[in-house]
Design a protein around this motif. Sequence first.
Motif, PDB file in Angstrom:
ATOM      1  N   ILE A 128     -24.938   9.386   9.477  1.00 23.42           N
ATOM      2  CA  ILE A 128     -25.822   9.505  10.641  1.00 23.42           C
ATOM      3  C   ILE A 128     -26.106  10.973  10.939  1.00 23.42           C
ATOM      4  N   TYR A 129     -25.091  11.816  10.794  1.00 21.32           N
ATOM      5  CA  TYR A 129     -25.279  13.252  11.044  1.00 21.32           C
ATOM      6  C   TYR A 129     -26.339  13.838  10.109  1.00 21.32           C
ATOM      7  N   LYS A 130     -26.411  13.322   8.881  1.00 25.21           N
ATOM      8  CA  LYS A 130     -27.369  13.825   7.902  1.00 25.21           C
ATOM      9  C   LYS A 130     -28.749  13.178   8.042  1.00 25.21           C
ATOM     10  N   GLY A 131     -28.930  12.326   9.037  1.00 25.26           N
ATOM     11  CA  GLY A 131     -30.238  11.738   9.276  1.00 25.26           C
ATOM     12  C   GLY A 131     -30.389  10.306   8.813  1.00 25.26           C
ATOM     13  N   GLY A 132     -29.329   9.692   8.332  1.00 26.07           N
ATOM     14  CA  GLY A 132     -29.394   8.300   7.908  1.00 26.07           C
ATOM     15  C   GLY A 132     -29.542   7.352   9.085  1.00 26.07           C
ATOM     16  N   VAL A 133     -30.070   6.173   8.815  1.00 26.60           N
ATOM     17  CA  VAL A 133     -30.295   5.172   9.863  1.00 26.60           C
ATOM     18  C   VAL A 133     -29.460   3.930   9.536  1.00 26.60           C
ATOM     19  N   THR A 134     -28.723   3.463  10.500  1.00 27.55           N
ATOM     20  CA  THR A 134     -27.922   2.253  10.332  1.00 27.55           C
ATOM     21  C   THR A 134     -27.868   1.499  11.646  1.00 27.55           C
ATOM     22  N   ASP A 135     -27.473   0.232  11.563  1.00 23.17           N
ATOM     23  CA  ASP A 135     -27.308  -0.564  12.773  1.00 23.17           C
ATOM     24  C   ASP A 135     -25.828  -0.556  13.164  1.00 23.17           C
ATOM     25  N   SER A 136     -25.451  -1.381  14.111  1.00 22.83           N
ATOM     26  CA  SER A 136     -24.089  -1.363  14.631  1.00 22.83           C
ATOM     27  C   SER A 136     -23.143  -2.157  13.737  1.00 22.83           C
ATOM     28  N   VAL A 137     -21.908  -1.688  13.673  1.00 23.99           N
ATOM     29  CA  VAL A 137     -20.826  -2.395  12.988  1.00 23.99           C
ATOM     30  C   VAL A 137     -19.894  -2.918  14.079  1.00 23.99           C
ATOM     31  N   ILE A 138     -20.031  -4.185  14.417  1.00 20.12           N
ATOM     32  CA  ILE A 138     -19.272  -4.786  15.505  1.00 20.12           C
ATOM     33  C   ILE A 138     -18.009  -5.446  14.941  1.00 20.12           C
ATOM     34  N   CYS A 139     -16.870  -5.093  15.506  1.00 18.22           N
ATOM     35  CA  CYS A 139     -15.585  -5.613  15.019  1.00 18.22           C
ATOM     36  C   CYS A 139     -15.446  -7.102  15.363  1.00 18.22           C
ATOM     37  N   ALA A 140     -15.006  -7.890  14.386  1.00 20.54           N
ATOM     38  CA  ALA A 140     -14.701  -9.300  14.621  1.00 20.54           C
ATOM     39  C   ALA A 140     -13.211  -9.518  14.823  1.00 20.54           C
ATOM     40  N   SER A 141     -12.392  -8.597  14.377  1.00 19.39           N
ATOM     41  CA  SER A 141     -10.944  -8.624  14.528  1.00 19.39           C
ATOM     42  C   SER A 141     -10.432  -7.208  14.305  1.00 19.39           C
ATOM     43  N   PRO A 142      -9.180  -6.930  14.739  1.00 23.08           N
ATOM     44  CA  PRO A 142      -8.257  -7.757  15.515  1.00 23.08           C
ATOM     45  C   PRO A 142      -8.703  -7.892  16.971  1.00 23.08           C
ATOM     46  N   ASP A 143      -7.949  -8.681  17.725  1.00 25.44           N
ATOM     47  CA  ASP A 143      -8.349  -9.009  19.089  1.00 25.44           C
ATOM     48  C   ASP A 143      -8.575  -7.805  20.001  1.00 25.44           C
ATOM     49  N   PRO A 144      -7.731  -6.740  19.929  1.00 23.63           N
ATOM     50  CA  PRO A 144      -7.984  -5.614  20.849  1.00 23.63           C
ATOM     51  C   PRO A 144      -9.347  -4.975  20.681  1.00 23.63           C
ATOM     52  N   TRP A 145      -9.960  -5.113  19.489  1.00 24.79           N
ATOM     53  CA  TRP A 145     -11.235  -4.456  19.234  1.00 24.79           C
ATOM     54  C   TRP A 145     -12.367  -5.445  18.972  1.00 24.79           C
ATOM     55  N   LYS A 146     -12.129  -6.703  19.203  1.00 17.38           N
ATOM     56  CA  LYS A 146     -13.168  -7.704  18.977  1.00 17.38           C
ATOM     57  C   LYS A 146     -14.363  -7.441  19.888  1.00 17.38           C
ATOM     58  N   GLY A 147     -15.540  -7.350  19.272  1.00 17.37           N
ATOM     59  CA  GLY A 147     -16.753  -7.083  20.022  1.00 17.37           C
ATOM     60  C   GLY A 147     -17.052  -5.616  20.235  1.00 17.37           C
ATOM     61  N   GLU A 148     -16.153  -4.726  19.785  1.00 13.97           N
ATOM     62  CA  GLU A 148     -16.372  -3.293  19.945  1.00 13.97           C
ATOM     63  C   GLU A 148     -17.145  -2.727  18.752  1.00 13.97           C
ATOM     64  N   ASP A 149     -17.898  -1.674  19.018  1.00 17.49           N
ATOM     65  CA  ASP A 149     -18.625  -0.970  17.973  1.00 17.49           C
ATOM     66  C   ASP A 149     -17.657  -0.049  17.234  1.00 17.49           C
ATOM     67  N   LEU A 150     -17.614  -0.180  15.915  1.00 20.27           N
ATOM     68  CA  LEU A 150     -16.692   0.613  15.110  1.00 20.27           C
ATOM     69  C   LEU A 150     -16.851   2.110  15.373  1.00 20.27           C
ATOM     70  N   LEU A 151     -18.083   2.574  15.516  1.00 19.29           N
ATOM     71  CA  LEU A 151     -18.330   4.001  15.676  1.00 19.29           C
ATOM     72  C   LEU A 151     -17.888   4.518  17.046  1.00 19.29           C
ATOM     73  N   LYS A 152     -17.608   3.635  17.993  1.00 18.35           N
ATOM     74  CA  LYS A 152     -17.211   4.065  19.335  1.00 18.35           C
ATOM     75  C   LYS A 152     -15.709   3.989  19.565  1.00 18.35           C
ATOM     76  N   ILE A 153     -14.956   3.532  18.549  1.00 21.05           N
ATOM     77  CA  ILE A 153     -13.499   3.495  18.657  1.00 21.05           C
ATOM     78  C   ILE A 153     -12.957   4.877  18.321  1.00 21.05           C
ATOM     79  N   PRO A 154     -12.160   5.506  19.196  1.00 17.85           N
ATOM     80  CA  PRO A 154     -11.659   6.864  18.934  1.00 17.85           C
ATOM     81  C   PRO A 154     -10.813   6.928  17.671  1.00 17.85           C
ATOM     82  N   HIS A 155     -10.891   8.070  16.991  1.00 15.22           N
ATOM     83  CA  HIS A 155     -10.123   8.254  15.762  1.00 15.22           C
ATOM     84  C   HIS A 155      -8.623   8.134  16.008  1.00 15.22           C
TER      85      HIS A 155
END
Length: 344
Positions: free
Chosen positions: A199-226
Amino acid sequence: MKGELLLLWGALALLRLAGSCPEKCRCHSSSRSVDCSRQGLAEVPQDLPPQTQTLLLHDNQIGQLPAFAFRSVPQLTTLNLGNNSLSHLAAGVFHGLQHLQVLNLTQNSLHFLESRLFHSLSQLRELDLSSNDIRHLPTSPGKPWQNLTIFAVQQNQLQHLDRALLESMPRVRLLRLKDNLWKCNCRLLSLKLWLEKFIYKGGVTDSVICASPDPWKGEDLLKIPHELYQPCPFPSPDVGSSRGQQLGSAHSLFLSPESHSLGERDPSECELKPKPRPASLRHAVATVIITGVVCGIVCLMMLAAAIYGCTYAAITAQYHGGRLAQTNEPVKMEGKELYASSPA
């Protein structure tokens, strides 16, 4: 004379072959395209014009494709096989299509792709695998993916995506990944890091939504802190060599330390823990600096308050002392007068 007749017959045969069009298909010689869509076909027509560059076979009932299925149309640049009944593709099905640039395999029933499937497609630019049942993709498909600019795998059953696959597409600019069964554990951290750089280099992608595990279900992968990712653990040296090799691979399961003494147990991949962990040395140093600055400011404020209080107290005391001296002076003078006027 006989030779001339044979030559004329051969030329007519070639002309007829070049101008033939399969039944149930519509051929357009000006654009060199053949449209066989929505005709209920169960297999690829055999008598396709050899100069065809665009072949539309979507919305049919094609269930399988043999090896060299498109040998009669080596000039193909666009092939649409969307919305058929394909569940498996033989390794050599696209052999001979060196000029193919666009391949559409959407809305089929594909479960996996062989690593050699695209080896002959050296000019492939766009690959659409969306709306299938694909559970895993080849780790390293090889050089044919180097020219890809569009790669779509949305609406599949993917849980992980190997970074080596993404790195084999240096020219990709559009990436579709949504609506999969992404398992957001340590094994997906490499995808997160790659996507951030992409994305930093200008690429375009859609959201990667977590299906598991439960603490992150429904969260966007890119918004989970490292810092919430734990590194995938390596097997300990005392594990058997064959088992250790299996556990050390990128697609293995990991044993916890208790499992070494308890023998085999129900393996579980390292899951994301909601408990925060120290992010990095950089974050720790920043925290110390900010804390020091805040403490310094508080100390300066306390010192200023103390100086102000002492100054105020000194001024107040001096003021009251002057007033008291002025009040006592008349009283003394009056006392002296009374003493002087009293009878001897």
